[in-house]
Design a protein around this motif. Sequence first.
Motif, PDB file in Angstrom:
ATOM      1  N   GLU A  32      34.356  33.698  55.989  1.00 44.81           N
ATOM      2  CA  GLU A  32      33.545  34.408  55.023  1.00 44.81           C
ATOM      3  C   GLU A  32      34.411  34.751  53.741  1.00 44.81           C
ATOM      4  OE1 GLU A  32      30.662  37.818  56.718  1.00 44.81           O
ATOM      5  OE2 GLU A  32      32.513  38.017  57.780  1.00 44.81           O
ATOM      6  N   ALA A  33      33.695  35.433  52.711  1.00 42.09           N
ATOM      7  CA  ALA A  33      34.477  35.648  51.450  1.00 42.09           C
ATOM      8  C   ALA A  33      33.743  36.594  50.845  1.00 42.09           C
ATOM      9  CB  ALA A  33      34.472  34.381  50.428  1.00 42.09           C
ATOM     10  N   PHE A  34      34.592  37.578  50.317  1.00 39.89           N
ATOM     11  CA  PHE A  34      33.924  38.921  49.543  1.00 39.89           C
ATOM     12  C   PHE A  34      34.731  38.993  48.291  1.00 39.89           C
ATOM     13  CE2 PHE A  34      33.206  39.535  54.051  1.00 39.89           C
ATOM     14  CZ  PHE A  34      32.219  40.036  54.246  1.00 39.89           C
ATOM     15  N   ARG A  35      34.185  39.730  47.219  1.00 38.91           N
ATOM     16  CA  ARG A  35      34.779  40.046  45.915  1.00 38.91           C
ATOM     17  C   ARG A  35      34.765  41.446  45.835  1.00 38.91           C
ATOM     18  NH1 ARG A  35      31.594  37.305  42.500  1.00 38.91           N
ATOM     19  NH2 ARG A  35      32.861  35.302  41.988  1.00 38.91           N
ATOM     20  N   ALA A  36      35.788  42.040  45.734  1.00 36.29           N
ATOM     21  CA  ALA A  36      36.085  43.506  45.349  1.00 36.29           C
ATOM     22  C   ALA A  36      36.400  43.714  44.031  1.00 36.29           C
ATOM     23  CB  ALA A  36      37.016  43.990  46.196  1.00 36.29           C
ATOM     24  N   ARG A  37      35.192  44.521  43.357  1.00 33.12           N
ATOM     25  CA  ARG A  37      35.480  44.851  41.945  1.00 33.12           C
ATOM     26  C   ARG A  37      36.222  46.149  41.502  1.00 33.12           C
ATOM     27  NH1 ARG A  37      33.284  41.064  39.064  1.00 33.12           N
ATOM     28  NH2 ARG A  37      31.423  39.541  39.924  1.00 33.12           N
ATOM     29  N   THR A  38      36.321  46.915  42.558  1.00 31.47           N
ATOM     30  CA  THR A  38      37.164  48.222  42.389  1.00 31.47           C
ATOM     31  C   THR A  38      38.281  48.262  43.193  1.00 31.47           C
ATOM     32  OG1 THR A  38      35.711  49.692  43.564  1.00 31.47           O
ATOM     33  CG2 THR A  38      34.874  49.156  41.504  1.00 31.47           C
ATOM     34  N   SER A  39      39.415  49.053  42.832  1.00 27.00           N
ATOM     35  CA  SER A  39      40.155  49.244  43.796  1.00 27.00           C
ATOM     36  C   SER A  39      39.775  50.021  45.068  1.00 27.00           C
ATOM     37  CB  SER A  39      41.112  50.389  43.173  1.00 27.00           C
ATOM     38  OG  SER A  39      41.943  49.787  42.049  1.00 27.00           O
ATOM     39  N   GLU A  40      38.918  50.920  44.945  1.00 26.91           N
ATOM     40  CA  GLU A  40      38.077  51.496  46.177  1.00 26.91           C
ATOM     41  C   GLU A  40      37.507  50.564  47.078  1.00 26.91           C
ATOM     42  OE1 GLU A  40      39.315  54.089  43.112  1.00 26.91           O
ATOM     43  OE2 GLU A  40      37.656  52.551  43.078  1.00 26.91           O
ATOM     44  N   GLU A  41      36.980  49.496  46.355  1.00 29.51           N
ATOM     45  CA  GLU A  41      36.135  48.469  47.182  1.00 29.51           C
ATOM     46  C   GLU A  41      37.122  47.530  48.011  1.00 29.51           C
ATOM     47  OE1 GLU A  41      33.465  45.611  45.255  1.00 29.51           O
ATOM     48  OE2 GLU A  41      32.086  47.349  44.740  1.00 29.51           O
ATOM     49  N   LEU A  42      38.049  47.369  47.363  1.00 28.79           N
ATOM     50  CA  LEU A  42      39.162  46.641  47.704  1.00 28.79           C
ATOM     51  C   LEU A  42      39.853  47.318  48.985  1.00 28.79           C
ATOM     52  CD1 LEU A  42      40.897  44.034  47.661  1.00 28.79           C
ATOM     53  CD2 LEU A  42      42.393  45.095  45.694  1.00 28.79           C
ATOM     54  N   ALA A  43      40.380  48.457  48.965  1.00 32.15           N
ATOM     55  CA  ALA A  43      40.807  49.093  50.091  1.00 32.15           C
ATOM     56  C   ALA A  43      39.980  49.317  51.154  1.00 32.15           C
ATOM     57  CB  ALA A  43      41.225  50.457  49.301  1.00 32.15           C
TER      58      ALA A  43
END
Length: 353
Positions: A32-43
């Motif tokens: 699977e793959a995800f794209r995190a657009r904010t630091s909060e989303e990434l964490a």
Amino acid sequence: MHQHSATPPAERLSGVRLADLTTLRVGGAPREAFRARTSEELARTVSLLDVSRTPLLIVGGGSNLVVADGDLDLVVVIAANDGIEVNAGGVPGLVRAGAGAVWDDVVAATVEAGLSGIETLSGIPGSAGATPVQNVGAYGAEVSDVLTRVHLYNRETGETEWVPASSLELAYRYSNLKFTGRAVVLDIEMQLAPADLSIPLRHLGGERLPLAEARADILRVRASKGMVLDAADYDTWSAGSFFTNPIVPVAVADEVARTVGPDAATMPRYPQPDGMVKLSAAWIIERAGFPRGFPGDDAPARLSTKHTLALTNRGSATTDDIVDLARTIRDGVRDRFGVTLVPEPVWVGVSLD
């Protein structure tokens, strides 16, 4: 609902291949793959995947990865938090960048703002979040010279925290984040200095140029070595400098010089503070019998025609082709000089040994 079944907040992507996300243009398909657009989303995304014990790979610019081909039993999280703040919080020279910011965009923004300190790091591919992990450097400067703090998601404690650069044990192409996976870089912070002139440019004998000129000069030099990305130029389908410059005892450096013979007078030697000597990996690769373009025109993977330190994909290389070439060069240098070159990229699902 159990936490491990929660859907990560980041955008789910389909049809992702690592060959499309890495500058070497090799690598297979993740689960699977995800794209995190904010630091909060990434964490949060990393946190949820960690709870479910999912093997994951965080990708920024993809310029420092050698990834196996085929179906990969891991999840890719793309860091796309790409904000750049110059004079952050009104503090002169303070620069903050999201982990997903294109590194060269960060450099360009600082030069434009009349800030000196990272202009010699122009043109280095990859993302801002990767720079502290391996203490990126070029032409006499390193990120550690200006890095003040790093915003981390600590995967062991689940905490998000700003930590001082001094806690990362930064050294030549090293930090205690490298290879450990203990934390994920969310943002970086650097303190630069307002200046008209660049820091001393090592390749120009310490000369200082107006900032924009210095940046242009560095980009020109890097491009001449195939080290600035260009989709149409196979010499740039690489992971940049593939091997780190070896740091060896004086006796080993002397033995390399003796083995080389008459050419030894031109051998680059950089004395280190601890009494060791840094050698040029590119120089000894050539002297071990691996010229630019090795092993020849028909090979799918070969040394760049512009710079012996870059291993390149000529358009159709597999990961195995790259690995075989790296192994040939490492073993050839070791057999000739007794020095073992260490690869700079991160290896995923594949190894040199």
